[in-house]
Design an enzyme around this catalytic site. Structure first.
Site, PDB file in Angstrom:
ATOM      1  CG  HIS A  38      -7.246  -3.125   9.899  1.00 32.47           C
ATOM      2  ND1 HIS A  38      -5.936  -2.716  10.060  1.00 32.47           N
ATOM      3  CD2 HIS A  38      -7.204  -4.111   8.966  1.00 32.47           C
ATOM      4  CE1 HIS A  38      -5.143  -3.427   9.279  1.00 32.47           C
ATOM      5  NE2 HIS A  38      -5.896  -4.277   8.606  1.00 32.47           N
TER       6      HIS A  38
ATOM      7  CB  SER B 163      -0.854  -3.621   7.868  1.00 34.62           C
ATOM      8  OG  SER B 163      -2.000  -2.841   7.588  1.00 34.62           O
TER       9      SER B 163
ATOM     10  NE  ARG C   4      -0.069  -8.615   2.420  1.00 37.57           N
ATOM     11  CZ  ARG C   4      -0.634  -8.250   3.557  1.00 37.57           C
ATOM     12  NH1 ARG C   4      -1.761  -8.828   3.958  1.00 37.57           N
ATOM     13  NH2 ARG C   4      -0.088  -7.323   4.328  1.00 37.57           N
TER      14      ARG C   4
ATOM     15  CE  LYS D  68      -7.248  -3.944   4.805  1.00 38.71           C
ATOM     16  NZ  LYS D  68      -5.911  -4.027   5.303  1.00 38.71           N
TER      17      LYS D  68
ATOM     18  CE1 TYR E 126       0.263  -5.944  -1.621  1.00 40.42           C
ATOM     19  CE2 TYR E 126      -0.837  -3.963  -0.847  1.00 40.42           C
ATOM     20  CZ  TYR E 126      -0.312  -5.216  -0.596  1.00 40.42           C
ATOM     21  OH  TYR E 126      -0.389  -5.747   0.666  1.00 40.42           O
TER      22      TYR E 126
ATOM     23  CG  ASP F  28      -7.564  -7.269   6.631  1.00 45.05           C
ATOM     24  OD1 ASP F  28      -6.600  -7.045   7.401  1.00 45.05           O
ATOM     25  OD2 ASP F  28      -7.817  -6.571   5.645  1.00 45.05           O
TER      26      ASP F  28
ATOM     27  NE  ARG G 124      -2.379  -1.271   3.524  1.00 51.27           N
ATOM     28  CZ  ARG G 124      -1.853  -0.468   4.427  1.00 51.27           C
ATOM     29  NH1 ARG G 124      -1.951   0.844   4.289  1.00 51.27           N
ATOM     30  NH2 ARG G 124      -1.258  -0.945   5.504  1.00 51.27           N
TER      31      ARG G 124
ATOM     32  CB  CYS H 137       0.511  -6.324  13.808  1.00 48.83           C
ATOM     33  SG  CYS H 137       1.736  -5.054  13.410  1.00 48.83           S
TER      34      CYS H 137
HETATM   35  P1  GTP Z   1      -2.611  -7.671   7.337  1.00 46.91           P
HETATM   36  O1  GTP Z   1      -3.112  -8.712   6.401  1.00 46.91           O
HETATM   37  O2  GTP Z   1      -1.477  -6.869   6.751  1.00 46.91           O
HETATM   38  O3  GTP Z   1      -3.669  -6.772   7.873  1.00 46.91           O
HETATM   39  O4  GTP Z   1      -1.849  -8.405   8.550  1.00 46.91           O
HETATM   40  P2  GTP Z   1      -2.243  -9.384   9.751  1.00 46.91           P
HETATM   41  O5  GTP Z   1      -2.531  -8.558  10.961  1.00 46.91           O
HETATM   42  O6  GTP Z   1      -3.261 -10.376   9.349  1.00 46.91           O
HETATM   43  O7  GTP Z   1      -0.826 -10.068  10.029  1.00 46.91           O
HETATM   44  P3  GTP Z   1      -0.391 -11.617  10.014  1.00 46.91           P
HETATM   45  O8  GTP Z   1      -1.223 -12.480  10.925  1.00 46.91           O
HETATM   46  O9  GTP Z   1      -0.303 -12.048   8.612  1.00 46.91           O
HETATM   47  O10 GTP Z   1       1.061 -11.535  10.663  1.00 46.91           O
HETATM   48  C1  GTP Z   1       2.149 -10.939  10.068  1.00 46.91           C
HETATM   49  C2  GTP Z   1       3.433 -11.438  10.635  1.00 46.91           C
HETATM   50  O11 GTP Z   1       3.437 -11.476  12.071  1.00 46.91           O
HETATM   51  C3  GTP Z   1       3.750 -12.850  10.156  1.00 46.91           C
HETATM   52  O12 GTP Z   1       5.075 -12.896   9.731  1.00 46.91           O
HETATM   53  C4  GTP Z   1       3.544 -13.686  11.397  1.00 46.91           C
HETATM   54  O13 GTP Z   1       4.352 -14.817  11.399  1.00 46.91           O
HETATM   55  C5  GTP Z   1       3.873 -12.729  12.543  1.00 46.91           C
HETATM   56  N1  GTP Z   1       3.095 -13.101  13.772  1.00 46.91           N
HETATM   57  C6  GTP Z   1       1.774 -13.316  13.850  1.00 46.91           C
HETATM   58  N2  GTP Z   1       1.395 -13.685  15.104  1.00 46.91           N
HETATM   59  C7  GTP Z   1       2.527 -13.684  15.843  1.00 46.91           C
HETATM   60  C8  GTP Z   1       2.803 -13.977  17.225  1.00 46.91           C
HETATM   61  O14 GTP Z   1       1.928 -14.303  18.017  1.00 46.91           O
HETATM   62  N3  GTP Z   1       4.103 -13.857  17.632  1.00 46.91           N
HETATM   63  C9  GTP Z   1       5.099 -13.481  16.774  1.00 46.91           C
HETATM   64  N4  GTP Z   1       6.335 -13.386  17.249  1.00 46.91           N
HETATM   65  N5  GTP Z   1       4.874 -13.213  15.453  1.00 46.91           N
HETATM   66  C10 GTP Z   1       3.610 -13.313  14.998  1.00 46.91           C
HETATM   67  C1  SPV Z   2      -3.088  -4.522   5.151  1.00 44.29           C
HETATM   68  O1  SPV Z   2      -2.116  -3.912   4.677  1.00 44.29           O
HETATM   69  O2  SPV Z   2      -3.600  -4.219   6.243  1.00 44.29           O
HETATM   70  C2  SPV Z   2      -3.661  -5.681   4.424  1.00 44.29           C
HETATM   71  C3  SPV Z   2      -3.190  -5.959   3.070  1.00 44.29           C
HETATM   72  O3  SPV Z   2      -4.545  -6.339   4.947  1.00 44.29           O
HETATM   73  S1  SPV Z   2      -3.994  -4.891   1.920  1.00 44.29           S
HETATM   74  O4  SPV Z   2      -5.293  -5.482   1.608  1.00 44.29           O
HETATM   75  O5  SPV Z   2      -3.158  -4.879   0.743  1.00 44.29           O
HETATM   76  O6  SPV Z   2      -4.162  -3.589   2.478  1.00 44.29           O
HETATM   77 MN    MN Z   3      -5.168  -5.516   6.891  1.00 47.85          MN
END
Ligand code: GTP
Ligand code: SPV
Ligand code: MN
Length: 578
Positions: A237, A259, A377, A217, A208, A288, A80, A261
């Site tokens: 979110h 994001s 992704r 979003k 993207y 999400d 983004r 996290c």
């Molecule tokens: P968006 O799709 O961008 O909104 O992100 P999201 O909040 O769904 O993030 P996602 O669960 O994909 O996590 C992103 C990164 O954080 C990955 O590399 C995970 O491995 C890492 N992660 C997720 N949960 C944990 C956790 O409990 N501990 C640690 N250390 N890392 C974590």
């Molecule tokens: C984020 O960045 O929070 C995502 C991926 O979930 S996107 O849909 O590309 O914004």
């Molecule tokens: Mn997101």
């Protein structure tokens, strides 16, 4: 363009406003053909074949990953672009200090100049979609016009796309208008513009996800948050998951983390062994976005407006997220991952194999950086998740017992604390911060304030947004309790203090116990915290690990509080329109 798609071009719709808009856009963008998407398997197959033929999709190993594809994006188009994302309201104050603003007339002129003739030699796809179960009164529809077949096949996974959505749009007569073109994929000619007063989105120059899949979003957060404030609901979110205890009670939790996290990971959590054996289960509703509104019972009822997951690949492994790994073994579109010699997708953290090609298609050389792009992704249907909840299809949604805020914070913020009441919970969400990630272009690892994980996504002024949140605290409301968590605290050597992933269920169990009034808490500065033994230890989890992750340092908190005040003051100051 192939003949089947072309011959359907003149069909269209009984809704005059939609037909007129498509005609107007076609006159502006001058495509070679217009195709109305029906969402069928046959249509999808044709699009995949076309993209295979032009090289924009590469088929993966059919033995290990049937129905899976790799897309390599332009190397300058991987995330983004918050600095190129605008909210265009008549009054700049409506967009708020938290958004970039441009006057609507200026923004339309700028975008229409870019769109002029931009689809020459391309097909214009009309993509009707529904955000939420097609029969849900909470769902909302839109139409995306795009010249990217990659966007079409992704929208088909991420939303309820095609004829049923078009029929609902024709009945309702209103829809969000999203116009998208890849343009030249030039970062200098790239803008993501939102016109909430016109329910319109214009996006140019990026393919993207968050910039181009306009249902996600742009519609389901930025425009929907605007509509939600007008109509008395919330567009957030947040992931949504159900936790079933051994007695068979299911509690639904909504959690907002910025994001990359941890939302996808928490939503698909696999319980630690002792919990599994005792009968605990986790049900995934969304990873999400969460739309919720008060029901007649005073509770907040939530739906996931999406039908698929656009998840972060790096870090996903059999250990961290086995449900996700199973889910993406078939019928998945991968973007910017690396490849093994036998054409399997690969990314950092998956396993100890060495990839053959990096995300740009070069022979893998560690000197070039990570093999997979850090924001690589996968796009996959929600139903492929082993923990998929059938309640995802409930028109009325699920009742929310707890709201959880969280961020990526190496220091200061303890594993969990509970807000004292709704107003304090809104304060906790409003002041939260997180380290920036690769999900948006810019420097990674900077702590920034990201209120309710909505800094990049709130379609209006944050002060109004917090006031809207506070307005839910009415007589008769049965509001969820609010919590804050931090899975990312580190020790002096830079190691995570908390193992995270499946072990996070221990924290969710405490949260549910608090919701049910089954355990005591102590007031400990940031909020209410577990008493000793409040979070369950076990064979694989020592009480000492839990204690360490829960520590609160008064000096750290003084600095945190000062930074909360300072950051907000600065945000207000720098954002005053010229
Ligand atoms: P968006 O799709 O961008 O909104 O992100 P999201 O909040 O769904 O993030 P996602 O669960 O994909 O996590 C992103 C990164 O954080 C990955 O590399 C995970 O491995 C890492 N992660 C997720 N949960 C944990 C956790 O409990 N501990 C640690 N250390 N890392 C974590
Ligand atoms: C984020 O960045 O929070 C995502 C991926 O979930 S996107 O849909 O590309 O914004
Ligand atoms: Mn997101």
């Amino acid at each position: 363009m192939n003949a089947v798609l072309k011959s359907e071009a003149s069909t269209g719709t009984s809704l005059a406003a939609l037909a007129a808009w498509v005609q107007e856009v076609a006159a502006l963008t001058q495509p070679d053909a217009v195709h109305w998407c029906d969402g069928s398997d046959a249509e999808n197959r044709k699009l995949l074949e076309t993209m295979q033929a032009d090289g924009s999709l590469i088929p993966l190993n059919p033995d290990t990953h049937p129905g899976c594809w790799l897309h390599r994006s332009h190397p300058d188009d991987v995330a983004r672009v918050e600095h190129l994302t605008f909210v265009c309201t008549r009054e700049s104050t409506a967009a708020g200090a938290n958004n970039h603003w441009m006057a609507p007339a200026e923004a339309h002129a700028k975008m229409d100049a870019l769109f002029t003739g931009c689809m020459r030699g391309r097909t214009l796809y009309v993509v009707p979609y529904c955000m939420g179960p097609i029969d849900s009164p909470l769902a909302r529809c839109g139409v995306e016009i795009t010249d990217s077949p990659y966007v079409v096949v992704n929208m088909r996974i991420m939303t309820r796309m095609g004829t049923p959505a078009l029929r609902r749009i024709e009945q309702e007569g209103t829809f969000v208008r999203g116009l998208h073109s890849l343009g030249e994929l030039d970062p200098e000619r790239r803008f993501i513009m939102h016109f909430p007063e016109e329910l319109t989105i214009k996006s140019y120059g990026s393919g993207y996800g968050g910039n181009a899949l306009l249902g996600k979003k742009c519609h389901a957060l930025r425009l929907a948050s605007w509509q939600a404030r007008e109509e008395g609901w919330l567009a957030e979110h947040m992931l949504i998951l159900g936790i079933e205890n051994p007695q068979g009670e299911v509690h639904y939790i909504a959690a907002a983390f910025p994001s990359a996290c941890g939302k996808t990971n928490l939503a698909m959590l696999v319980p630690p062994q002792a919990y599994r054996e005792a009968g605990w289960k986790v049900w995934t509703v969304g990873d999400d976005i969460c739309w919720m509104r008060p029901g007649p019972d005073g509770k907040l009822w939530a739906i996931n407006p999406e039908a698929g997951y656009f998840g972060v690949a790096p870090g996903t492994s059999a250990r961290s997220n086995p449900n996700a790994l199973t889910m993406i073994q078939r019928d998945t579109i991968y973007t910017n991952v690396a490849l093994t010699a036998d054409k399997q997708p690969w990314w950092e953290g998956l396993d100890d194999r060495v990839p053959a090609l990096d995300w740009r298609g070069r022979v893998y050389d560690p000197a070039n950086g990570p093999a997979a792009h850090p924001n690589a992704r996968f796009t996959v249907s929600a139903r492929q998740c082993p923990s998929w909840s059938p309640r995802s299809e409930d028109a009325g949604g699920v009742p929310i017992s707890a709201i959880v805020f969280g961020g990526r914070r190496a220091s200061t913020i303890p594993l969990v604390f509970e807000a004292r009441d709704w107003a304090h919970g809104v304060f906790v969400g409003a002041t939260m911060a997180s380290e920036t990630t690769a999900a948006a272009t810019g420097q990674v690892g900077l702590v920034r304030r990201d209120p309710m994980a909505m800094k990049p996504f709130c379609g209006y002024d944050f002060a109004e947004y917090f006031a809207h949140w506070l307005s839910f605290d009415t007589a008769g409301a049965q509001l969820p309790k609010i919590f804050h968590v931090n899975w990312f605290r580190k020790d002096a050597e830079g190691n995570f203090l908390w193992p995270g992933f499946g072990e996070n269920l221990r924290v969710l169990e405490w949260i549910i116990d608090r919701v049910e009034g089954r355990v005591e808490a102590r007031d400990a500065g940031p909020g209410l915290m577990p008493v000793e033994g409040g979070i369950r230890a076990g064979e694989d989890m020592s009480a000492a690990t839990i204690e360490r992750a829960l520590q609160v340092d008064a000096g750290d908190w003084e600095r945190e509080f000062a930074d909360q005040t300072l950051s907000w003051g600065q945000a207000r100051k720098t954002a005053v329109p010229a």
